[in-house]
Design a protein around this motif. Structure first.
Motif, PDB file in Angstrom:
ATOM      1  N   GLU A  84       0.828  -1.209   0.000  1.00 20.28           N
ATOM      2  CA  GLU A  84       0.000   0.000   0.000  1.00 20.28           C
ATOM      3  C   GLU A  84       0.865   1.263   0.000  1.00 20.28           C
ATOM      4  OE1 GLU A  84      -2.393  -2.760   2.831  1.00 20.28           O
ATOM      5  OE2 GLU A  84      -0.457  -2.805   1.811  1.00 20.28           O
ATOM      6  N   ILE A  85       1.933   1.243   0.832  1.00 20.74           N
ATOM      7  CA  ILE A  85       2.832   2.405   0.879  1.00 20.74           C
ATOM      8  C   ILE A  85       3.534   2.574  -0.465  1.00 20.74           C
ATOM      9  CG2 ILE A  85       4.838   3.412   2.021  1.00 20.74           C
ATOM     10  CD1 ILE A  85       4.051   1.803   4.526  1.00 20.74           C
ATOM     11  N   ARG A  86       3.908   1.469  -1.059  1.00 21.80           N
ATOM     12  CA  ARG A  86       4.561   1.490  -2.375  1.00 21.80           C
ATOM     13  C   ARG A  86       3.671   2.198  -3.409  1.00 21.80           C
ATOM     14  NH1 ARG A  86       7.989  -2.890  -4.986  1.00 21.80           N
ATOM     15  NH2 ARG A  86       7.665  -2.728  -7.230  1.00 21.80           N
ATOM     16  N   GLN A  87       2.367   1.893  -3.382  1.00 19.80           N
ATOM     17  CA  GLN A  87       1.458   2.529  -4.334  1.00 19.80           C
ATOM     18  C   GLN A  87       1.358   4.038  -4.081  1.00 19.80           C
ATOM     19  OE1 GLN A  87       0.206   1.086  -7.076  1.00 19.80           O
ATOM     20  NE2 GLN A  87       1.484  -0.634  -6.379  1.00 19.80           N
ATOM     21  N   GLU A  88       1.354   4.447  -2.808  1.00 13.56           N
ATOM     22  CA  GLU A  88       1.366   5.886  -2.489  1.00 13.56           C
ATOM     23  C   GLU A  88       2.600   6.559  -3.078  1.00 13.56           C
ATOM     24  OE1 GLU A  88       0.218   7.625   1.411  1.00 13.56           O
ATOM     25  OE2 GLU A  88       0.184   5.534   2.080  1.00 13.56           O
ATOM     26  N   LEU A  89       3.744   5.882  -2.942  1.00 12.87           N
ATOM     27  CA  LEU A  89       5.005   6.457  -3.411  1.00 12.87           C
ATOM     28  C   LEU A  89       5.061   6.498  -4.933  1.00 12.87           C
ATOM     29  CD1 LEU A  89       7.302   4.742  -0.777  1.00 12.87           C
ATOM     30  CD2 LEU A  89       6.872   7.199  -0.960  1.00 12.87           C
ATOM     31  N   ILE A  90       4.506   5.483  -5.589  1.00  9.83           N
ATOM     32  CA  ILE A  90       4.448   5.497  -7.059  1.00  9.83           C
ATOM     33  C   ILE A  90       3.617   6.680  -7.532  1.00  9.83           C
ATOM     34  CG2 ILE A  90       3.495   4.258  -9.043  1.00  9.83           C
ATOM     35  CD1 ILE A  90       4.382   1.651  -7.676  1.00  9.83           C
ATOM     36  N   ALA A  91       2.513   6.932  -6.796  1.00 10.32           N
ATOM     37  CA  ALA A  91       1.659   8.071  -7.153  1.00 10.32           C
ATOM     38  C   ALA A  91       2.404   9.394  -7.004  1.00 10.32           C
ATOM     39  CB  ALA A  91       0.407   8.071  -6.277  1.00 10.32           C
ATOM     40  N   GLN A  92       3.449   9.411  -6.178  1.00  6.66           N
ATOM     41  CA  GLN A  92       4.228  10.638  -5.979  1.00  6.66           C
ATOM     42  C   GLN A  92       5.453  10.686  -6.895  1.00  6.66           C
ATOM     43  OE1 GLN A  92       4.795  12.369  -2.237  1.00  6.66           O
ATOM     44  NE2 GLN A  92       3.082  11.337  -1.226  1.00  6.66           N
ATOM     45  N   GLY A  93       5.558   9.706  -7.805  1.00  2.73           N
ATOM     46  CA  GLY A  93       6.615   9.775  -8.806  1.00  2.73           C
ATOM     47  C   GLY A  93       7.753   8.797  -8.627  1.00  2.73           C
ATOM     48  N   HIS A  94       7.751   7.997  -7.577  1.00  3.81           N
ATOM     49  CA  HIS A  94       8.819   7.023  -7.368  1.00  3.81           C
ATOM     50  C   HIS A  94       8.608   5.786  -8.236  1.00  3.81           C
ATOM     51  CE1 HIS A  94      11.004   8.887  -4.036  1.00  3.81           C
ATOM     52  NE2 HIS A  94       9.839   9.221  -3.503  1.00  3.81           N
ATOM     53  N   SER A  95       9.693   5.133  -8.590  1.00  2.00           N
ATOM     54  CA  SER A  95       9.643   3.834  -9.249  1.00  2.00           C
ATOM     55  C   SER A  95      10.445   2.841  -8.419  1.00  2.00           C
ATOM     56  CB  SER A  95      10.211   3.918 -10.670  1.00  2.00           C
ATOM     57  OG  SER A  95      11.566   4.351 -10.626  1.00  2.00           O
ATOM     58  N   PHE A  96      10.211   1.550  -8.635  1.00  2.00           N
ATOM     59  CA  PHE A  96      10.832   0.520  -7.809  1.00  2.00           C
ATOM     60  C   PHE A  96      11.453  -0.556  -8.688  1.00  2.00           C
ATOM     61  CE2 PHE A  96       7.911   2.625  -5.035  1.00  2.00           C
ATOM     62  CZ  PHE A  96       8.501   2.568  -3.784  1.00  2.00           C
ATOM     63  N   ILE A  97      12.599  -1.076  -8.241  1.00  2.00           N
ATOM     64  CA  ILE A  97      13.267  -2.149  -8.984  1.00  2.00           C
ATOM     65  C   ILE A  97      13.178  -3.481  -8.245  1.00  2.00           C
ATOM     66  CG2 ILE A  97      14.858  -0.568 -10.146  1.00  2.00           C
ATOM     67  CD1 ILE A  97      17.022  -1.473  -8.141  1.00  2.00           C
ATOM     68  N   SER A  98      12.885  -3.445  -6.928  1.00  2.00           N
ATOM     69  CA  SER A  98      12.798  -4.684  -6.146  1.00  2.00           C
ATOM     70  C   SER A  98      11.341  -4.950  -5.786  1.00  2.00           C
ATOM     71  CB  SER A  98      13.638  -4.579  -4.868  1.00  2.00           C
ATOM     72  OG  SER A  98      13.045  -3.675  -3.953  1.00  2.00           O
ATOM     73  N   GLY A  99      11.079  -6.155  -5.265  1.00  2.00           N
ATOM     74  CA  GLY A  99       9.725  -6.515  -4.884  1.00  2.00           C
ATOM     75  C   GLY A  99       9.515  -6.594  -3.394  1.00  2.00           C
ATOM     76  N   GLY A 100      10.466  -6.078  -2.605  1.00  2.00           N
ATOM     77  CA  GLY A 100      10.390  -6.197  -1.154  1.00  2.00           C
ATOM     78  C   GLY A 100      10.083  -4.881  -0.457  1.00  2.00           C
ATOM     79  N   ASP A 101      10.228  -4.905   0.875  1.00  2.00           N
ATOM     80  CA  ASP A 101       9.851  -3.748   1.681  1.00  2.00           C
ATOM     81  C   ASP A 101      11.009  -2.815   2.011  1.00  2.00           C
ATOM     82  OD1 ASP A 101      10.978  -5.731   3.244  1.00  2.00           O
ATOM     83  OD2 ASP A 101       9.428  -5.716   4.786  1.00  2.00           O
ATOM     84  N   THR A 102      12.253  -3.261   1.851  1.00  2.00           N
ATOM     85  CA  THR A 102      13.391  -2.417   2.218  1.00  2.00           C
ATOM     86  C   THR A 102      13.459  -1.169   1.337  1.00  2.00           C
ATOM     87  OG1 THR A 102      14.599  -4.424   2.831  1.00  2.00           O
ATOM     88  CG2 THR A 102      15.870  -2.393   2.656  1.00  2.00           C
ATOM     89  N   GLU A 103      13.258  -1.347   0.050  1.00  2.00           N
ATOM     90  CA  GLU A 103      13.275  -0.203  -0.871  1.00  2.00           C
ATOM     91  C   GLU A 103      12.136   0.758  -0.546  1.00  2.00           C
ATOM     92  OE1 GLU A 103      13.405   0.723  -5.693  1.00  2.00           O
ATOM     93  OE2 GLU A 103      12.999  -1.317  -4.974  1.00  2.00           O
ATOM     94  N   VAL A 104      11.012   0.213  -0.054  1.00  2.00           N
ATOM     95  CA  VAL A 104       9.876   1.062   0.326  1.00  2.00           C
ATOM     96  C   VAL A 104      10.247   1.955   1.509  1.00  2.00           C
ATOM     97  CG1 VAL A 104       7.533   1.037   1.268  1.00  2.00           C
ATOM     98  CG2 VAL A 104       8.137  -0.499  -0.605  1.00  2.00           C
ATOM     99  N   ILE A 105      10.976   1.412   2.491  1.00  2.00           N
ATOM    100  CA  ILE A 105      11.404   2.220   3.638  1.00  2.00           C
ATOM    101  C   ILE A 105      12.281   3.376   3.166  1.00  2.00           C
ATOM    102  CG2 ILE A 105      12.673   2.254   5.820  1.00  2.00           C
ATOM    103  CD1 ILE A 105      11.985  -0.682   6.175  1.00  2.00           C
ATOM    104  N   LEU A 106      13.244   3.075   2.298  1.00  2.00           N
ATOM    105  CA  LEU A 106      14.150   4.118   1.812  1.00  2.00           C
ATOM    106  C   LEU A 106      13.389   5.258   1.146  1.00  2.00           C
ATOM    107  CD1 LEU A 106      17.113   2.079   0.259  1.00  2.00           C
ATOM    108  CD2 LEU A 106      17.283   3.758   2.098  1.00  2.00           C
ATOM    109  N   LYS A 107      12.464   4.909   0.283  1.00  2.00           N
ATOM    110  CA  LYS A 107      11.766   5.949  -0.469  1.00  2.00           C
ATOM    111  C   LYS A 107      10.684   6.621   0.361  1.00  2.00           C
ATOM    112  CE  LYS A 107      13.382   4.029  -4.749  1.00  2.00           C
ATOM    113  NZ  LYS A 107      13.151   3.277  -6.002  1.00  2.00           N
ATOM    114  N   ALA A 108      10.168   5.910   1.365  1.00  2.00           N
ATOM    115  CA  ALA A 108       9.250   6.552   2.309  1.00  2.00           C
ATOM    116  C   ALA A 108       9.997   7.593   3.132  1.00  2.00           C
ATOM    117  CB  ALA A 108       8.614   5.506   3.217  1.00  2.00           C
ATOM    118  N   PHE A 109      11.208   7.262   3.567  1.00  2.00           N
ATOM    119  CA  PHE A 109      12.009   8.224   4.336  1.00  2.00           C
ATOM    120  C   PHE A 109      12.380   9.421   3.454  1.00  2.00           C
ATOM    121  CE2 PHE A 109      15.625  10.125   6.419  1.00  2.00           C
ATOM    122  CZ  PHE A 109      15.349   9.973   7.771  1.00  2.00           C
ATOM    123  N   LYS A 110      12.706   9.154   2.198  1.00  2.00           N
ATOM    124  CA  LYS A 110      13.047  10.235   1.280  1.00  2.00           C
ATOM    125  C   LYS A 110      11.874  11.191   1.113  1.00  2.00           C
ATOM    126  CE  LYS A 110      15.701  12.178  -1.884  1.00  2.00           C
ATOM    127  NZ  LYS A 110      17.024  12.761  -1.566  1.00  2.00           N
TER     128      LYS A 110
END
Length: 630
Positions: A84-110
């Motif tokens: 769910e957080i990943r989808q929020e971040l995608i809506a704000q312009g982020h893209s993701f290369i992995s399928g896990g939660d660690t990358e989500v933490i990084l971009k959420a903090f950013k």
């Protein structure tokens, strides 16, 4: 799920080889992968390391340390709502290369900075380095499911999932804190934020450290506190409405804990907590969930038959194993390594054994921990109220005064009853206070203050703990809700969660505690205590939920503790442990104890006297720990 470790060394003396040693002693927590990153700076040296247990995104894209622009992270745990957080971040312009939660933490903090943690549903400990601000952030989850120790001394900050990493750093001073040894003996664990070593701290649940690498400062911030939710106005809803909302929240929490790219199972004791998990998860599923139970062929210690009946009723894929004494005995010599801070809960042995059993089939296991603390499952809550209300307060104080003038060892008949002198001292203290919260604290002591003075060789000062939090609780909480809040902050985090984390991780199994979804406690804390404890009935709300899914006659039976039959074995097959570790020579080593009263207690116990074996077990475990780590 992983182990993380590292350092911030303002002396610049720590190198990669030290980091590798600190991290690789956590291989049991993460046998699938490892990663090390060292930053050499004029002002400091930073080391970030991780051992990985691959649960989400099993590919190399989940490797840590992980980096994004100015941020780097090592992470232990799971963010269950990361999609769910990943989808929020995608809506704000982020893209993701992995399928896990660690990358989500990084971009959420950013995106949201340190406040990003408020969006997370999960268990976590992570360390994040921000090169733009020249700061390091060290987080621990709200309930404290995931451990995080840190050592701050002589311009060196060490951090790790387990204390054993610190022994791998040459500058770590393993100086025992005598006051904290006294706390350990009293509770059978070292209450947080304290540690057995000086200059060493457990990061409190719901907190994070902000380390300014330029200023060399370490500041602690709180972002969540269970007391804040107990202190809110109580909800004015019917019991039926409470049942419906609690079940909805539990179902959501349980389903989140099934998110995994590897097989998941459930520890099933047959009690209300684990049965609730199994029942709500199995309902509506065609695939059978896997459940696991350990049994003992000793009367009074075996829950396996009841668990099997529940499993058959629910239709789970059930595995039970009857533990032989030899299997249990093989665990005991390993306890000082698994629990690298003295820890004497008497259910460590079966918890390690059921973890071994589950690991043969799954990589993730759900447990029912926290059900007792949230819903009022311990008799000690009722006992604390009863002890402080059975006589008028003036009479209680008078009785306490009289008791203080009488030596319980001189009382005929009573002095030979089970653990009488200890209980006598506790009741005297409880009646002197007339306070149920004082009663809870006294009941939680295995060794009393006067006994500590006998056993310990030197003077000590017991520091305040979270048992002393009554002043922080508003009067809209009655005695039961206050005790539940304090138990959540003490026994749950420093005993039960430690027990399960170290046991499961010792065999590379991820343990998940779905009752510790913060949404559950935030709701249940605002309910009247009568929905949890009513008269002598415990766990009222949870029982009502379980009875909607499991026939009541299957559940109505006396509760059995999930412990190994140590009281039986220590007088027989394990007698040599007491004779060796509690010998005069061994007790003299380290200059901590007065041997004579301990040996006298040991001999009384081995002769069959009515002595609480937990006192001796606490000292025995410390002796084994001392031999391993000091």
């Amino acid at each position: 799920m992983c182990g993380i470790s590292g350092y911030i060394d303002f002396t610049g003396k720590s190198g990669r080889d030290v980091l590798v040693g600190m991290v690789d002693c956590l291989t049991h927590r993460g046998p699938d992968d490892s990663g090390y990153h060292v930053v050499q700076h004029d002002n400091y040296t930073l080391g970030l390391g991780q051992r990985r247990l691959s649960i989400l995104d099993l590919s190399p894209l989940g490797h840590q340390p992980m980096f994004f622009e100015n941020l780097g992270i090592v992470f232990n745990g799971e963010i269950y709502n990361f999609q769910e957080i990943r989808q929020e971040l995608i809506a704000q312009g982020h893209s993701f290369i992995s399928g896990g939660d660690t990358e989500v933490i990084l971009k959420a903090f950013k995106t949201w900075g340190p406040a990003c943690v408020q969006r997370f549903i999960g268990m976590f400990a992570f360390v994040l380095h921000d090169t733009d601000t020249n700061k390091v952030y060290i987080y621990r989850d709200r309930a404290g499911v995931k451990p995080l120790f840190y050592y701050w001394h002589n311009n060196l900050l060490l951090f790790s999932s387990e204390l054993k990493s610190f022994h791998r750093h040459p500058a770590f001073e393993k100086s025992l804190d005598y006051n904290h040894l006294a706390l350990y003996l009293q509770y059978n664990y070292v209450p947080g934020p304290y540690s057995i070593f000086k200059n060493t701290t457990k990061l409190s649940p719901g907190h994070y450290l902000e380390v300014d690498l330029q200023k060399r400062t370490v500041v602690t911030h709180q972002y969540w506190n269970v007391l804040d939710h107990y202190n809110k106005e109580k909800l004015k809803i019917s019991k039926q409405e409470a049942i419906e909302e609690t079940e909805r929240l539990l179902k959501s929490a349980f389903e989140y804990r099934m998110v995994s790219d590897v097989p998941v199972g459930v520890f099933l004791s047959g009690g209300y907590d684990s049965t609730a998990i199994a029942a709500l998860l199995q309902k509506g599923r065609t695939e059978k969930i896997k459940t696991f139970t350990i049994g003992f062929d000793v009367e009074g210690f075996d829950e396996a038959p009841e668990a099997k009946k529940i499993a058959n009723f629910l239709g789970t894929d059930h595995t039970e194993h009857y533990c032989t004494p030899q299997e249990a005995f093989a665990i005991i010599p390993t306890l000082a390594d698994i629990y690298d801070e003295p820890f004497a809960d008497n259910s460590t042995v079966p918890t390690v054994l059921v973890s071994k059993l589950a690991r043969q089939s799954v990589k993730v296991a759900l447990s029912g921990d926290a059900g007792d603390e949230i819903f009022g499952g311990y008799y000690k809550f009722i006992q604390s109220v009863e002890l402080t209300s059975q006589f008028p307060k003036p009479l209680q104080r008078t009785l306490a005064g009289v008791m203080s003038m009488v030596n319980p060892e001189k009382l005929p008949y009573f002095k030979d009853r089970y653990n009488f002198s200890t209980r006598y001292e506790k009741v005297s203290e409880i009646w002197r206070s007339g306070n149920p919260l004082t009663a809870l604290k006294q009941i939680s002591h295995y060794i009393t203050g006067s006994e500590l003075k006998q056993y310990l060789k030197h003077s000590f000062l017991l520091p305040p703990t979270d048992f002393d939090l009554e002043k922080d609780m508003l009067d809209n909480n009655d005695a039961f809700n206050k005790m539940l809040a304090i138990d959540y902050r003490t026994f749950l985090v420093d005993n039960n969660l430690v027990k399960v984390d170290r046991a499961t991780m010792s065999v590379g199994l991820e343990g998940r505690e779905p009752f510790l979804d913060h949404r559950v406690i935030e709701f249940v804390s605002r309910l009247p205590s009568s929905y949890k404890i009513h008269g002598k009935e415990k766990k009222v709300l949870l029982r009502d939920i379980v009875h909607r899914h499991v026939d009541k006659p299957l559940m109505d039976r006396p509760k059995k503790p999930f412990i190994a039959p140590l009281t039986v074995w220590f007088r027989q097959e394990l007698k040599d442990y007491f004779l060796h570790y509690l010998s005069e020579d061994n007790l003299k080593k380290g200059d901590f104890f007065n041997p004579a009263p301990i040996i006298a207690l040991r001999d009384r116990y081995l002769s069959g006297a009515q002595v609480n074996h937990q006192k001796l077990w606490n000292i025995l475990i410390f002796q084994m720990w001392k031999e391993k780590w000091l």
